[in-house]
Design an enzyme around this catalytic site. Structure first.
Site, PDB file in Angstrom:
ATOM      1  N   GLU A 107     -20.970  82.704-102.252  1.00 35.28           N
ATOM      2  CA  GLU A 107     -20.446  83.116-100.947  1.00 35.28           C
ATOM      3  C   GLU A 107     -20.527  84.635-100.851  1.00 35.28           C
ATOM      4  OE1 GLU A 107     -17.214  79.503-100.422  1.00 35.28           O
ATOM      5  OE2 GLU A 107     -16.547  81.360-101.369  1.00 35.28           O
ATOM      6  N   ASP A 136     -10.745  84.025-104.686  1.00 39.61           N
ATOM      7  CA  ASP A 136     -10.506  83.300-105.929  1.00 39.61           C
ATOM      8  C   ASP A 136     -11.511  83.661-107.011  1.00 39.61           C
ATOM      9  OD1 ASP A 136      -8.170  81.930-105.804  1.00 39.61           O
ATOM     10  OD2 ASP A 136      -9.047  79.941-105.949  1.00 39.61           O
ATOM     11  N   LYS A 269      -8.750  75.136-103.803  1.00 45.70           N
ATOM     12  CA  LYS A 269      -8.465  75.822-102.539  1.00 45.70           C
ATOM     13  C   LYS A 269      -7.018  75.625-102.103  1.00 45.70           C
ATOM     14  CE  LYS A 269      -9.986  76.108 -97.706  1.00 45.70           C
ATOM     15  NZ  LYS A 269     -10.925  75.574 -96.693  1.00 45.70           N
ATOM     16  N   ASP A 463      -7.640  69.318 -97.301  1.00 41.84           N
ATOM     17  CA  ASP A 463      -7.435  69.366 -95.859  1.00 41.84           C
ATOM     18  C   ASP A 463      -7.021  67.999 -95.298  1.00 41.84           C
ATOM     19  OD1 ASP A 463      -9.890  68.325 -96.529  1.00 41.84           O
ATOM     20  OD2 ASP A 463     -11.068  69.603 -95.221  1.00 41.84           O
TER      21      ASP A 463
END
Length: 752
Positions: A107, A136, A269, A463
């Protein structure tokens, strides 16, 4: 006095014709099951076993169809009117924005920087916004990039607001030249200057090396010697809007890298989001929280205002526990060759969810009430199940749930009391020590974080799991559709990235099904509505579909190799039922894509990818969780690589054909490769047997149906067929071919 104008409107979507089509497919599936059951009464031997296995699989497919019908039956959409918020400007609550990144290699910081800049420039009072970036990966390069971005924001944010820039991610805005307005030479000079500064920013980020500035840069000295898996918490206020700097015009920016230690599980996450929740609670404590992935930039500058129409626009807050925006992609390849865009799923299933208890939480582009994340039930609910009357929790209760930090407990009490207009901290830097203390690994020990409070632990799809918990508490959610779309993200390309993402999702979903947080138990024991429970099962059973679909796909090759049949022949009664199901189901699915204004090619690509995903990513996810529950393996969170080629604005890519399937030596490719080889072998053996007249039992042997099934699978797995003879990344590695070949040889031996 006239009542205030509505901020939102719930609009039902009529689908009478689709309901009739649903019932037609359902009746055909039930007719096939009835025909199977009656035919089994007179069968015997291996042929009977084939029909029995087919009956089990087809019963599963019928159940899936019923679940889909339930979800799609009453779709709705919401219209929002942000211009009407001007009458209620004083009621606008503060918003804490969370951006998460985990790996500077997969990323790239340039991607994160563009997302952050787009969020800092949103049309919302800067004094009521704060942006937190969770790193992270504990990367000094990411922190450096954000610090440089904060300096560039002093130019970028005022420029966007002065000129009404539509898309406020710089890489998109500068990808094309502005309209040639000869009368405004001053704008052109400013535009060129800002573009030049952005190019310098990108150059500094991409050309910087960790080793060159970690020791020399005093602001980054905390990263010296830090290991990404073992380091103390690092929190830095890169821009503090609370210090009377509102004239600068952009929100506070805070970098957060939580403490990591090999002695503690970090919960992927979900753990990072819970740390962001605690850190923001002791710094800004906004009653609304927005979280976005690092590659999901704000595409609509009024996105927060649209969300506020839903959060403030209902008579009762129970209807908007969270507001979810669709996940749409800016760099999607034409016709969706890898099946990543999920556009049809969002428009068909997503709108259906919205008509029940509400849209599911999708992990990005979502606005939550902080009190919802704190596990607070809604003030008012019409659900029939009793609950304890809500009262003000004691200090001891809050301490047991939230931990021992006084500042965090005080902030939680403020949120639970329903205060939507909290007073911001005067100096964020003065609370950094407290923020560090709530970021340590041991803070959650003995508390309710990850269970009753915060993002829920126990699944890599935190999620969906967290959204289920929120709905089970009695809250509803709303789907936000804006024009232009609220957020745009980056979609993975190539075979490895796409299948890795689907495998991670499916692994987390199966973990939910195998846990006490599965929707069936939440419906029985808590306040998850029954139809919402069934709707969640549509998604949660993704990995459970793999064994049934793989088993059904093996029936055709087995029958051709073993000289049996599992489908009625053209001369037998009931032969038209499977054909009718095949044609009508595919026509139904095709019309869904046409209704969503997608191409026939996109429909075929997604049909093909559905077969590939179920026989590869979902199957491995199913096996992974089974092994985990047996204590033989552990779940590994796999970050999907984010592509930064499009950030140059020229659409260039390193691959000659970005839409072509690529391969690596990952085990995820073995099952699909084996099925492709097996179907080719089965067609060859079956054709040879027919031509040579070698079938011993011509009445019980395979018919046209088995050949059609195998040929259909070969077409669906055509990228793997091409990969068998391809070269480089377009070819299947020999290690995968060898393992797949051994599986095929074992299956052929079993058929004999």
């Amino acid at each position: 006095m006239a009542s205030a104008k509505k901020l939102q409107e719930r609009v039902p979507i009529h689908r009478t014709a689709w309901k009739l089509a649903d019932l037609v497919v359902l009746s055909l599936l039930l007719a096939l099951l009835a025909h199977r059951a009656t035919s089994l009464l007179g069968g015997a031997g291996a042929a009977r076993r084939c029909w029995l296995l087919a009956l089990v699989c087809e019963a599963w497919f019928t159940l899936l169809w019923l679940l889909n019908m339930n979800c799609k039956w009453n779709p709705v959409r919401f219209e929002t009117y942000p211009d009407r918020l001007s009458e209620r400007a004083d009621e606008l609550p503060a918003v804490d924005v969370f951006v998460t990144t985990a790996d500077p290699e997969l990323e790239p910081p340039v991607v994160t920087v563009n997302t952050v800049l787009s969020l800092l420039a949103l049309d919302y009072p800067a004094s009521k916004l704060a942006c937190y970036v969770s790193d992270d990966g504990c990367s000094p390069l990411t922190c450096y990039a954000l610090r440089e971005a904060a300096a560039f924001a002093k130019l970028w944010v005022p420029f966007c607001r002065r000129h009404g820039v539509g898309v406020r991610a710089p890489f998109v805005y500068f990808s094309s030249d502005p309209e040639p307005l000869m009368a405004d030479q001053e704008f052109f000079r400013e535009w060129k200057f800002i573009k030049s500064e952005y190019e310098k920013l990108v150059g500094r980020i991409e050309n910087s090396e960790e080793s060159s500035f970690v020791q020399s840069d005093q602001e980054l000295v905390d990263f010296f010697g830090a290991d990404r898996r073992n380091h103390p918490a690092i929190i830095k206020v890169l821009w503090d809007n609370s210090k009377g700097k509102t004239e600068e015009g952009f929100p506070s920016l805070i970098y957060v890298s939580r403490e990591k230690s090999p002695k503690f599980h970090h919960h992927f996450k979900a753990g990072a989001m819970n740390v962001l929740t605690r850190v923001s609670a002791v710094l800004t404590n906004a009653p609304i929280m927005l979280n976005v992935d690092c590659d999901m930039f704000a595409n609509n500058p009024q996105v927060i205002l649209h969300a506020m129409c839903l959060l403030l626009g209902f008579d009762d807050e129970v209807h908007s526990g969270f507001v979810q925006a669709p996940q749409i992609f800016y760099d999607a390849l034409q016709d969706d060759p890898f099946g990543n865009q999920t556009e049809v799923m969002y428009k068909k299933l997503g709108y259906g969810f919205a008509g029940l208890q509400g849209i599911y939480y999708n992990g990005t582009g979502c606005f939550h009430r902080r009190k919802v994340i704190y596990g607070v039930p809604p003030d008012c609910t019409t659900h029939v199940k009793p609950r304890r009357t809500k009262g003000s929790p004691s200090w001891e209760e809050l301490q047991a749930k939230f931990g021992s930090k006084k500042e965090l407990i005080e902030s939680a009490r403020s949120i639970i009391s329903g205060d939507m207009l909290t007073v911001p901290i005067v100096d964020l830097s003065s609370r950094i020590e407290v923020a560090n203390e709530v970021s340590v690994c041991s803070y959650e020990v003995g508390t309710c974080w990850g269970q009753e409070i915060g993002w829920v632990y126990g699944s890599t799809t935190e999620d969906i799991l967290t959204g289920q918990r929120i709905h089970a508490a009695g809250w509803k959610s709303a789907l936000m559709n804006t024009n232009p779309p609220a957020f745009l993200g980056s979609t993975p390309t190539g075979g490895p990235a796409s299948l890795t993402q689907y495998k991670r999702w499916a692994t987390g979903l199966f973990e939910i099904l195998m846990s006490r947080n599965n929707p069936i138990l939440l419906s029985i024991l808590k306040r998850l509505h029954f139809r919402q429970c069934l709707a969640y099962l549509v998604i949660d059973v993704w990995p459970l579909r793999a064994p049934f679909e793989v088993c059904y796909s093996l029936l055709g090759p087995y029958c051709l190799l073993a000289n049996h049949s599992f489908l009625p022949k053209s001369s037998e009664p009931g032969s038209s039922i499977p054909l009718a199901i095949f044609l009508i189901y595919n026509l139904y699915n095709f019309m869904e894509y046409m209704d969503c204004r997608l191409s026939a090619r996109a429909w075929w690509n997604n049909q093909r990818m559905q077969r590939i995903i179920s026989s590869s990513a979902w199957l491995l996810a199913f096996l992974t969780v089974l092994l985990k529950n047996l204590g033989l393996s552990e779940t590994v969170f796999e970050v999907t690589r984010k592509d930064k080629s499009s950030l140059n604005g020229d659409g260039s890519t390193d691959e000659a054909d970005p839409g072509r399937f690529t391969f690596d030596s990952s085990p995820v490719f073995i099952p699909a490769t084996a099925i492709a080889i097996l179907n080719i072998v089965a067609i060859a053996v079956g054709a040879w047997r027919m031509v040579a007249g070698a079938a011993e039992d011509k009445t019980g042997g395979p018919g046209v149906g088995e050949f059609v099934c195998c040929s259909w699978l070969v077409l669906c797995l055509w990228p793997f067929v091409k990969g068998l003879v391809g070269k480089g990344s377009y070819g299947i590695p020999w290690s995968v071919k060898l393992k797949a070949g051994l599986l095929v040889a074992a299956f052929v031996h079993f058929c004999r």
